[in-house]
Scaffold this active site. Sequence first.
Site, PDB file in Angstrom:
ATOM      1  CE  LYS A  81       0.879   1.242   4.491  1.00  0.00           C
ATOM      2  NZ  LYS A  81       1.597   2.476   4.884  1.00  0.00           N
TER       3      LYS A  81
ATOM      4  CG  ASP B 102      -0.601  -0.116   9.466  1.00  0.00           C
ATOM      5  OD1 ASP B 102      -1.406   0.778   9.808  1.00  0.00           O
ATOM      6  OD2 ASP B 102       0.625   0.049   9.400  1.00  0.00           O
TER       7      ASP B 102
END
Length: 294
Positions: free
Chosen positions: A10, A129
């Site tokens: 990401k 996360d």
Amino acid sequence: MRLVIKAPGKVNLCLFLGPRRKEDGRHELVTVIESVSLADELTITESSADSVRCLGVPEPNLISTALQQLRARGWQGPPLEVDVDKRVPIAAGMGGGSADAAAMLRAARVLAPLPEELAQQVAAELGADVPSQLEPGLVLATGAGERVQPLPPLAAHALVIVPQRFHLSTAKVYAEADRLRLPHAASELEVLRLPLLGALRRGELPSDELLVNDLEPAAVSLRSEVGAALEALRAAGAEQALVSGSGPTSFGLYWGEDCADRAAAAAAQLRVRFPGATAALPVGADAGRPRQRA
Ligand code: ATP
């Protein structure tokens, strides 16, 4: 049976930093996270005992921890051998460990019944996360990153990702951000969140003032090479250049119809000075689906 599953890395299209939370000392965040085509690949086969092979990552691997936690909560999948083809730079702000753990949870759903609530619970326990990586795509994450709101995809764009040869400890970057007094007050964070969310919900690109990573000055203060990579990206035509997460990886954004070609050309040019520079595209949930192989 053999399952192959991608774990997309990401980037943070923006990251606003707030104050530390009283309950756990973690910083409040408002961040837009986008999954990208630069991805690890997990190959999962039935075996006699759980094992994880992942070159370059010392144990405990987050994939092993994910498996242990699933089993501790009664998940009945068979013992598994997991082989990781590691492509996402390690400890680099691209969430590779979280993406691998999230991919393991997606694979676990296919291998044995796994109630959605349990998958979400294990994801949250593995790290702030991980929940945002359970379903690849574009999300707004708040809290310390664990509260996730899916968003519609943005207009066509491509990225150039510039990793560095060194790692940056996430804890050190946050400590440097505190030293530089970068965090916003909670009320300012809310003022930033609202227009950001408004634009993103309409599928619009937020204005340049909102495409900011508050951790960037901290990462640059610790390693000036990060600043050099951002300058090089801008010189190579990136419309925006940002640090991802706590760095040291930076990335450039290219918009419009010819974005993939422009990003590929920029990556080739940057690779001379930054050997790992690579072009990438945003990806959605489909990129993270487990595929069965004979
Ligand atoms: P984040 O943005 O989630 O803080 P990051 O992108 O900076 O993380 P990761 O690549 O996820 O960094 O690695 C952070 C640490 O997690 C590493 O020091 C590594 O030892 C550990 N780790 C455990 N499992 C993994 C994995 N599967 N892949 C990468 N790192 C892992």
